[in-house]
Design an enzyme around this catalytic site. Sequence first.
Site, PDB file in Angstrom:
ATOM      1  N   TYR A 117      46.481  57.937 -16.383  1.00  0.00           N
ATOM      2  CA  TYR A 117      46.327  58.322 -14.966  1.00  0.00           C
ATOM      3  C   TYR A 117      45.208  57.521 -14.297  1.00  0.00           C
ATOM      4  CZ  TYR A 117      45.702  61.736 -11.061  1.00  0.00           C
ATOM      5  OH  TYR A 117      45.596  62.365  -9.839  1.00  0.00           O
ATOM      6  N   ARG A 122      45.386  55.442  -6.507  1.00  0.00           N
ATOM      7  CA  ARG A 122      45.894  56.703  -7.063  1.00  0.00           C
ATOM      8  C   ARG A 122      45.808  57.848  -6.053  1.00  0.00           C
ATOM      9  NH1 ARG A 122      42.485  58.714 -11.951  1.00  0.00           N
ATOM     10  NH2 ARG A 122      41.415  59.933 -10.333  1.00  0.00           N
ATOM     11  N   SER A 129      41.885  63.629  -5.811  1.00  0.00           N
ATOM     12  CA  SER A 129      41.763  62.844  -7.038  1.00  0.00           C
ATOM     13  C   SER A 129      41.963  61.362  -6.796  1.00  0.00           C
ATOM     14  CB  SER A 129      42.764  63.333  -8.093  1.00  0.00           C
ATOM     15  OG  SER A 129      42.312  64.516  -8.682  1.00  0.00           O
ATOM     16  N   ASP A 350      41.019  71.493  -9.336  1.00  0.00           N
ATOM     17  CA  ASP A 350      41.974  70.556  -8.734  1.00  0.00           C
ATOM     18  C   ASP A 350      41.324  69.746  -7.619  1.00  0.00           C
ATOM     19  OD1 ASP A 350      44.232  71.370 -10.252  1.00  0.00           O
ATOM     20  OD2 ASP A 350      44.480  73.115  -8.951  1.00  0.00           O
TER      21      ASP A 350
END
Length: 395
Positions: A117, A122, A129, A350
């Site tokens: 990841y 991204r 994130s 998160d």
Amino acid sequence: MKFTQSAVLAFAATAVAAPSATTKDEPRQAASGCSSAVTLDPSSNPFKKYTLHPNKFYRDEVTAAVAQLSDSSLAAAAAKVADVGSFLWIDTIANIAKIEPALADVPCTNILGLVIYDLPGRDCAAKASNGELKVGEISRYKSEYIDPIVTLLKAHPNTAFALVIEPDSLPNLVTNSDKDTCKNSAAGYRDGVAYAIKNLNLPNVIMYLDAGHGGWLGWDANLKPGAQELAKAFKAGGSPKQLRGIATNTAGWNAWDLSPGEFSTASDAKYNKCQNEKIYVDTFAPELKSAGMPNHAIVDTGRNAKTGLRAEWGDWCNVNGAGFGVRPTSSTGDELADAFVWIKPGGESDGTSDSSATRYDSFCGKDDAFKPAPEAGTWNQAYFEMLLQNAVPSF
């Protein structure tokens, strides 16, 4: 680390523990690897033979969390979470250094789960994130990220690995192609995923390409384009034989077989038959096969023990009231679903609820999001305790 996306109806996921039996929690073990090289047969379910390993980094986080609990019964229950198999997120170049120590206590009966990841640009449809590599830095992704991981996995042929490849990336290109950030990231996503699966195609590795979830690519209009997008990456990567299929509900909340689905009464429900992950896996599989790609699945049940918590499909951030779901097991009751697994480490945020933070995403400030919450990937003790107390089955 996070989950997914910005708005658009076609998102997020519901939650409920699957009904099938769970495996017995694996004890911590010191034995490392097998006495000979591992060869994983991509034509069979690896989780029938191997137990998902409880990696040391999540165990350490849980152990530290247990130490903060004054309630002895809660602490005893929390301690059991440390022995649940979970995936280790290699979400930065620096975190490649975690692989070697994570290998030290993997017995021959276990398989080490890693999340690959770190694509350039991204998390193109959200902020929580955003990664370290900028759009266009595909050469760094290949030479500084994928290549060193390949070298490490080759150096440990006696250990079995299960890889989840780049959560959210290709699904974003299906549903968020109108966003400039995703338009700019598209070429790098496709090139990077193809490079990753081609080079990680090793005998001791089994791979699953992230495919969002039923509330995202499960919409009628997204099923075929979604399958085609994933299949293009599969073929661009040389149709690697060690890629077995897809990962769904990564860091998500969708129920496995809740019926009727969590959003079945929504005004637009008629446009999405995939109201739970079982329907999604079974519906998406023929589309993948038609597009020329393997179609078995693993499903993240790490936090999907409770349903009816979100205002809409797309609410992905630190959902309030969530609970740990079914422990990793290959007993799914569905031939296409290899295993229920814990991909997202329950207790890690998160995304932050601090609206002044650079990586603040408005989804982390919604009414159904738990607050306060720290930056993505940071431990949130209160959230961990909530997951524990709401776990189904209980610990």
